[in-house]
Design a protein around this motif. Structure first.
Motif, mmCIF file in Angstrom:
data_model
loop_
_atom_site.group_PDB
_atom_site.id
_atom_site.type_symbol
_atom_site.label_atom_id
_atom_site.label_comp_id
_atom_site.label_asym_id
_atom_site.label_seq_id
_atom_site.Cartn_x
_atom_site.Cartn_y
_atom_site.Cartn_z
ATOM 1 N N HIS A 1 0.828 -1.207 0.000
ATOM 2 C CA HIS A 1 0.000 0.000 0.000
ATOM 3 C C HIS A 1 0.863 1.258 0.000
ATOM 4 C CE1 HIS A 1 -3.566 2.412 0.501
ATOM 5 N NE2 HIS A 1 -3.056 2.996 1.569
ATOM 6 N N VAL A 2 0.379 2.296 -0.690
ATOM 7 C CA VAL A 2 1.031 3.601 -0.752
ATOM 8 C C VAL A 2 -0.041 4.655 -0.511
ATOM 9 C CG1 VAL A 2 2.312 5.204 -2.225
ATOM 10 C CG2 VAL A 2 2.722 2.767 -2.428
ATOM 11 N N ALA A 3 0.292 5.704 0.239
ATOM 12 C CA ALA A 3 -0.659 6.783 0.510
ATOM 13 C C ALA A 3 0.102 8.088 0.700
ATOM 14 C CB ALA A 3 -1.490 6.461 1.754
ATOM 15 N N ILE A 4 -0.650 9.175 0.848
ATOM 16 C CA ILE A 4 -0.068 10.496 1.063
ATOM 17 C C ILE A 4 -0.340 10.902 2.511
ATOM 18 C CG2 ILE A 4 -0.166 12.931 0.402
ATOM 19 C CD1 ILE A 4 -1.017 11.933 -2.424
ATOM 20 N N SER A 5 0.722 11.277 3.213
ATOM 21 C CA SER A 5 0.592 11.660 4.610
ATOM 22 C C SER A 5 -0.164 12.980 4.753
ATOM 23 C CB SER A 5 1.968 11.807 5.254
ATOM 24 O OG SER A 5 1.847 12.244 6.597
ATOM 25 N N LEU A 6 -1.026 13.019 5.756
ATOM 26 C CA LEU A 6 -1.685 14.265 6.151
ATOM 27 C C LEU A 6 -1.079 14.783 7.446
ATOM 28 C CD1 LEU A 6 -5.390 13.297 5.397
ATOM 29 C CD2 LEU A 6 -3.795 14.582 3.963
ATOM 30 N N GLY A 7 -0.116 14.036 7.988
ATOM 31 C CA GLY A 7 0.483 14.374 9.267
ATOM 32 C C GLY A 7 -0.399 13.899 10.409
ATOM 33 N N GLY A 8 0.139 13.894 11.604
ATOM 34 C CA GLY A 8 -0.633 13.517 12.782
ATOM 35 C C GLY A 8 -1.162 12.089 12.743
ATOM 36 N N GLY A 9 -0.461 11.187 12.043
ATOM 37 C CA GLY A 9 -0.888 9.790 11.997
ATOM 38 C C GLY A 9 -2.042 9.521 11.045
ATOM 39 N N GLN A 10 -2.335 10.472 10.157
ATOM 40 C CA GLN A 10 -3.419 10.319 9.173
ATOM 41 C C GLN A 10 -2.840 10.335 7.757
ATOM 42 O OE1 GLN A 10 -7.093 10.409 9.905
ATOM 43 N NE2 GLN A 10 -6.129 9.648 11.767
ATOM 44 N N ASN A 11 -3.558 9.714 6.841
ATOM 45 C CA ASN A 11 -3.151 9.721 5.445
ATOM 46 C C ASN A 11 -4.380 9.692 4.560
ATOM 47 O OD1 ASN A 11 -3.716 6.888 4.236
ATOM 48 N ND2 ASN A 11 -2.841 6.459 6.256
ATOM 49 N N ILE A 12 -4.162 9.943 3.293
ATOM 50 C CA ILE A 12 -5.213 9.801 2.294
ATOM 51 C C ILE A 12 -4.684 8.868 1.217
ATOM 52 C CG2 ILE A 12 -4.505 11.905 1.099
ATOM 53 C CD1 ILE A 12 -7.497 12.254 0.324
ATOM 54 N N GLY A 13 -5.512 7.916 0.854
ATOM 55 C CA GLY A 13 -5.096 6.959 -0.157
ATOM 56 C C GLY A 13 -6.290 6.262 -0.765
ATOM 57 N N ALA A 14 -6.036 5.553 -1.836
ATOM 58 C CA ALA A 14 -7.031 4.689 -2.465
ATOM 59 C C ALA A 14 -6.838 3.317 -1.817
ATOM 60 C CB ALA A 14 -6.816 4.640 -3.972
ATOM 61 N N TRP A 15 -7.791 2.913 -0.975
ATOM 62 C CA TRP A 15 -7.589 1.765 -0.103
ATOM 63 C C TRP A 15 -7.964 0.431 -0.711
ATOM 64 C CZ3 TRP A 15 -5.027 1.568 4.416
ATOM 65 C CH2 TRP A 15 -4.595 2.780 4.918
ATOM 66 N N ASN A 16 -9.182 0.294 -1.139
ATOM 67 C CA ASN A 16 -9.652 -0.970 -1.706
ATOM 68 C C ASN A 16 -11.015 -0.709 -2.345
ATOM 69 O OD1 ASN A 16 -11.733 -1.239 0.335
ATOM 70 N ND2 ASN A 16 -10.137 -1.973 1.736
ATOM 71 N N PRO A 17 -11.580 -1.690 -3.062
ATOM 72 C CA PRO A 17 -12.864 -1.441 -3.729
ATOM 73 C C PRO A 17 -13.997 -1.042 -2.782
ATOM 74 C CG PRO A 17 -11.835 -3.395 -4.648
ATOM 75 C CD PRO A 17 -11.005 -2.983 -3.452
ATOM 76 N N GLY A 18 -13.971 -1.505 -1.545
ATOM 77 C CA GLY A 18 -15.031 -1.163 -0.613
ATOM 78 C C GLY A 18 -14.880 0.211 0.024
ATOM 79 N N MET A 19 -13.640 0.721 0.081
ATOM 80 C CA MET A 19 -13.383 1.994 0.756
ATOM 81 C C MET A 19 -13.106 3.142 -0.199
ATOM 82 S SD MET A 19 -11.040 0.449 3.837
ATOM 83 C CE MET A 19 -10.642 1.988 4.601
ATOM 84 N N GLY A 20 -12.576 2.866 -1.357
ATOM 85 C CA GLY A 20 -12.230 3.920 -2.310
ATOM 86 C C GLY A 20 -11.148 4.838 -1.776
ATOM 87 N N THR A 21 -11.171 6.082 -2.232
ATOM 88 C CA THR A 21 -10.174 7.081 -1.830
ATOM 89 C C THR A 21 -10.712 7.811 -0.610
ATOM 90 O OG1 THR A 21 -9.577 7.338 -4.161
ATOM 91 C CG2 THR A 21 -8.811 9.047 -2.645
ATOM 92 N N ARG A 22 -9.960 7.721 0.485
ATOM 93 C CA ARG A 22 -10.444 8.317 1.736
ATOM 94 C C ARG A 22 -9.301 8.588 2.694
ATOM 95 N NH1 ARG A 22 -13.819 3.660 4.686
ATOM 96 N NH2 ARG A 22 -15.072 5.507 4.987
ATOM 97 N N ILE A 23 -9.624 9.334 3.723
ATOM 98 C CA ILE A 23 -8.685 9.623 4.812
ATOM 99 C C ILE A 23 -8.828 8.522 5.850
ATOM 100 C CG2 ILE A 23 -8.171 11.214 6.719
ATOM 101 C CD1 ILE A 23 -9.132 13.488 4.880
ATOM 102 N N GLY A 24 -7.696 8.133 6.395
ATOM 103 C CA GLY A 24 -7.715 7.127 7.444
ATOM 104 C C GLY A 24 -6.448 7.187 8.268
ATOM 105 N N PRO A 25 -6.431 6.492 9.391
ATOM 106 C CA PRO A 25 -5.231 6.489 10.234
ATOM 107 C C PRO A 25 -4.139 5.608 9.630
ATOM 108 C CG PRO A 25 -6.908 5.071 11.177
ATOM 109 C CD PRO A 25 -7.527 5.725 9.991
ATOM 110 N N ASP A 26 -2.901 6.044 9.815
ATOM 111 C CA ASP A 26 -1.770 5.238 9.363
ATOM 112 C C ASP A 26 -1.813 3.858 10.001
ATOM 113 O OD1 ASP A 26 -1.033 7.613 8.129
ATOM 114 O OD2 ASP A 26 0.666 7.997 9.472
ATOM 115 N N SER A 27 -2.349 3.774 11.207
ATOM 116 C CA SER A 27 -2.347 2.523 11.966
ATOM 117 C C SER A 27 -3.267 1.452 11.379
ATOM 118 C CB SER A 27 -2.741 2.794 13.416
ATOM 119 O OG SER A 27 -4.057 3.336 13.462
ATOM 120 N N TRP A 28 -4.102 1.782 10.393
ATOM 121 C CA TRP A 28 -4.945 0.759 9.790
ATOM 122 C C TRP A 28 -4.132 -0.441 9.336
ATOM 123 C CZ3 TRP A 28 -8.828 3.796 6.215
ATOM 124 C CH2 TRP A 28 -9.926 4.184 6.984
ATOM 125 N N ILE A 29 -2.928 -0.191 8.868
ATOM 126 C CA ILE A 29 -2.087 -1.325 8.450
ATOM 127 C C ILE A 29 -0.707 -1.287 9.089
ATOM 128 C CG2 ILE A 29 -3.275 -1.926 6.325
ATOM 129 C CD1 ILE A 29 -1.390 -0.223 4.763
#
Length: 161
Positions: free
Chosen positions: A122-150
């Motif tokens: 997985h690759v994403a763009i950091s938003l800082g503060g332990g958050q990122n934005i990325g294209a996650w999977n077919p069920g989630m699409g492009t969204r903000i989420g915590p780095d800790s998800w994975i």
């Protein structure tokens, strides 16, 4: 074309013609470029803030395996597309190895908004503060989420800043 009887062949140069002039001492030679290698290379356009702003504008775009445009993209396609809008070409990486042709690596503890976060798969763009934005999977699409998800990213690459 071959000369006809009414056309004379083109004259051949003679030894009396003057050779091309040589540079004189008053002419300044063209300086040779110097090569410098910055320790932190930066692209000529764009900014981390612009990366974050543009990335956020794509929230909700669907995840499409192998996609590379706002009609649908996977995680790598998303990062490549957002960076391309800032004049940065990101290539040379895939889901198992990450060797972008731009930027430099920083520790995750120093991740800033606009940095590229990489986890195996997985690759994403950091938003800082332990958050990122990325294209996650077919069920989630492009969204903000915590780095800790994975888990903690295995690599962080800074392109701007």
């Amino acid at each position: 074309p071959k000369p006809t009887k009414t056309q004379a062949p083109a004259p051949k140069p003679t030894k009396t013609q003057a050779p091309a002039p040589k540079p004189t001492k008053t002419q300044t030679p063209t300086p040779k470029p110097t090569q410098t290698t910055p320790s932190k290379p930066k692209p000529s356009t764009g900014s981390a803030a612009a990366i974050v702003s543009k990335a956020k504008s794509f929230i909700g775009i669907p995840y499409v395996w192998g996609g590379k445009s706002p009609s649908g993209w996977d995680c790598i396609g998303f990062v490549q597309y957002v960076y391309s809008l800032q004049g940065v070409t990101i290539n040379g990486y895939n889901r198992t190895s990450f060797t972008p042709s731009v930027g430099y690596t920083v520790p995750y503890s120093q991740a800033k908004p606009g940095d590229i976060l990489f986890w195996p798969g997985h690759v994403a763009i950091s938003l800082g503060g332990g958050q990122n934005i990325g294209a996650w999977n077919p069920g989630m699409g492009t969204r903000i989420g915590p780095d800790s998800w994975i888990g903690t990213p295995s690599k962080v690459v800074r392109v701007f800043g």
